[in-house]
Scaffold this motif. Structure first.
Motif, mmCIF file in Angstrom:
data_model
loop_
_atom_site.group_PDB
_atom_site.id
_atom_site.type_symbol
_atom_site.label_atom_id
_atom_site.label_comp_id
_atom_site.label_asym_id
_atom_site.label_seq_id
_atom_site.Cartn_x
_atom_site.Cartn_y
_atom_site.Cartn_z
ATOM 1 N N LYS A 126 -29.688 29.232 -19.122
ATOM 2 C CA LYS A 126 -29.019 29.303 -20.433
ATOM 3 C C LYS A 126 -29.288 28.034 -21.240
ATOM 4 C CE LYS A 126 -24.808 31.501 -18.897
ATOM 5 N NZ LYS A 126 -23.352 31.456 -19.018
ATOM 6 N N LEU A 127 -29.295 26.890 -20.575
ATOM 7 C CA LEU A 127 -29.524 25.634 -21.291
ATOM 8 C C LEU A 127 -30.943 25.587 -21.864
ATOM 9 C CD1 LEU A 127 -27.743 23.081 -18.914
ATOM 10 C CD2 LEU A 127 -27.088 23.634 -21.261
ATOM 11 N N ILE A 141 -21.783 28.086 -21.728
ATOM 12 C CA ILE A 141 -22.819 27.706 -20.775
ATOM 13 C C ILE A 141 -22.298 27.779 -19.347
ATOM 14 C CG2 ILE A 141 -24.166 25.728 -19.922
ATOM 15 C CD1 ILE A 141 -25.457 26.860 -22.365
ATOM 16 N N ASP A 177 -18.183 23.020 -23.120
ATOM 17 C CA ASP A 177 -18.915 24.271 -23.337
ATOM 18 C C ASP A 177 -18.581 25.355 -22.315
ATOM 19 O OD1 ASP A 177 -20.775 26.293 -23.849
ATOM 20 O OD2 ASP A 177 -22.207 24.839 -24.637
ATOM 21 N N HIS A 232 -31.308 27.814 -24.902
ATOM 22 C CA HIS A 232 -30.381 27.523 -25.995
ATOM 23 C C HIS A 232 -31.124 26.941 -27.202
ATOM 24 C CE1 HIS A 232 -26.789 25.737 -27.921
ATOM 25 N NE2 HIS A 232 -26.137 26.692 -27.270
ATOM 26 N N GLU A 233 -30.611 27.215 -28.403
ATOM 27 C CA GLU A 233 -31.328 26.718 -29.579
ATOM 28 C C GLU A 233 -31.137 25.212 -29.781
ATOM 29 O OE1 GLU A 233 -29.734 27.937 -33.402
ATOM 30 O OE2 GLU A 233 -28.089 28.956 -32.384
ATOM 31 N N TYR A 284 -29.581 22.782 -27.151
ATOM 32 C CA TYR A 284 -29.564 21.874 -25.999
ATOM 33 C C TYR A 284 -30.917 21.240 -25.648
ATOM 34 C CZ TYR A 284 -24.659 22.453 -24.726
ATOM 35 O OH TYR A 284 -23.291 22.415 -24.723
#
Ligand code: HEC
Ligand code: HEC
Length: 372
Positions: A164-165, A80, A77, A168-169, A171
């Motif tokens: 960000k994690l 990320i 990724d 996230h939709e 993670y």
């Protein structure tokens, strides 16, 4: 008395638990909401060839199917992990190059070379001696903390990655499935690198021609490969006192690297104090360890050029020529660096043998590839 004390103890413990603070990890404005979905990780059964040693245990990071899968997503990724969205672990550890990058010294996010060459990531589960060229990272999961920092711009850091994690939709549900957590706020740096380590532990390379010939009896060496194995690479059947490549002293089967720290004689310095990269010496602080590096695996070595910790040799021919010259007489050079002479035929045979260590199936195995 003892009884009431223990009740008091229990009460104190309960209070302490009740007051426990939410681990926010510095996220600030993040959504700390509950995560829904499955939360019972399935233990992962690592399939190890019967001729391999047992994998090094990591009781702090038990593997699960879901953890491995999360780790694979993270490994690939770039969104990320890098501010520019252009770099992931896989940028420097490419499956088609046995998880190296083809550069002498790894190129960072700013396009500039670092100090050292990317390492192959096969059979990491079997290394008990610490990670990186100098063994400076004891635990595989802790190793991943620094490359992430390297992939980020200076004004950015792990907190940004965690933010960000959590937002996230996809993670958060994966973290819950892998580690049984209930809230986004529990997504942490530690769980992130643990998932990466779980994935990396599954990368086992044991399907080379050497494995088929030597351990499975399903293939045959050519005459040339056999010569390379019997009287050049390995050390058995060699009359004592004969100068001989003896690569197997340090690059021994089945891993083809003993993970010990050695000076293999490649650097010409006046004294042990003059190495530019002190390698192991920087970790132990012992000058006698200067210029020592971990003996790496030679599995897939035909795919992982350039060679050595700083990528100084472009080809395996150059590597063999350098070993043949027998080091530079620096006092901590390993006694097995003796120098030797090879005929052209022998040199071809040693090279042919090294090519039998390539595991083609590793390069396309979908379990190790970028997720769809
Ligand atoms: C810029 C290129 C680059 C990126 C990106 C990168 N690595 Fe590496 N990797 C390296 C280099 C160079 C080394 C050797 C470091 C040293 O010895 O100091 C290394 C070493 C390693 C090792 C040690 C292997 C061993 O046998 O000791 C592991 C494990 C590893 N990297 C995993 C990762 C993971 C996981 C990521 C993503 C989080 C990552 N790397 C991202 C370049 C990179
Ligand atoms: C005394 C132990 C020892 C012997 C004997 C030895 N090596 Fe090494 N080898 C090492 C060490 C230690 C390194 C890492 C050195 C470094 O990067 O500075 C290494 C690195 C290498 C590398 C680079 C690996 C990579 O991932 O970049 C190759 C290729 C290699 N050896 C091949 C051989 C061959 C072929 C022979 C026999 C001619 C041999 N070695 C004999 C200890 C040894």
């Amino acid at each position: 008395m003892i009884r009431s004390l223990s009740i008091l103890g229990t009460l104190l413990l309960l209070t302490a638990l009740g007051c426990q603070e939410e681990p926010t990890g510095g996220g600030g404005t993040i959504d700390e909401g509950a995560i829904t979905g499955p939360a019972s990780p399935t233990p992962y059964a690592l399939e190890v060839p019967d001729y391999f040693p047992a994998p090094v245990d990591d009781p702090e990071n038990p593997m699960s199917e879901e953890g491995v899968e999360l780790g694979r997503h993270l490994f690939y990724d770039a969104i990320i992990f890098s501010t520019e969205g252009n770099m992931s672990c896989a940028s420097c550890h490419k499956q088609e190059l046995a998880f190296t990058d083809g550069f002498g010294r790894a190129i960072g996010v700013r396009g500039e070379p670092g100090l050292r060459s990317s390492m192959s990531l096969v059979n990491l589960a079997f290394n008990p001696n610490g990670f990186n060229w100098d063994g400076g990272e004891q635990k595989l999961w802790e190793q991943a903390i620094h490359p992430v920092e390297d992939m980020l711009e200076l004004d950015n850091d792990w907190e940004e990655v965690i933010r960000k994690l959590r937002e996230h939709e996809d993670y958060p549900a994966r973290f819950r499935a892998a580690f049984g957590i209930d809230r986004k706020a529990e997504i942490s740096r530690e769980l992130t690198v643990k998932a990466l380590a779980q994935f990396q532990r599954t990368i086992i390379s044991a399907d080379s021609k050497f494995d088929r010939v030597f351990y499975r009896n399903t293939d045959f060496f050519t005459e040339e490969e056999q010569l390379g194995a019997d009287s050049l690479f390995f050390v058995e059947n060699v009359p004592p006192g004969t100068l001989h490549p003896g690569c197997g002293h340090c690059h021994n089967a089945p891993q083809f690297g003993d993970n010990q720290f050695k000076n293999n004689g490649i650097t010409d310095v006046g004294s042990i104090y003059d190495f530019v990269d002190k390698g192991r010496g920087d970790i132990t602080g012992n000058p006698f360890d200067n210029g020592k590096f971990r003996t790496p695996t030679l599995r897939n070595i035909a795919l992982t050029a350039p060679y050595m910790h700083d990528g100084r040799f472009a080809t395996l021919e150059e590597v063999i020529d350098d070993y043949a010259a027998g080091g530079h007489g620096v006092e901590n050079e390993d006694p097995n660096i003796t120098g030797f002479t090879l005929t052209d035929r022998e040199k071809r045979a040693l090279l042919a043998f090294l090519h039998t260590l390539t595991d083609e199936s590793l390069l396309t195995d979908e379990r190790f590839s970028a997720p769809e």
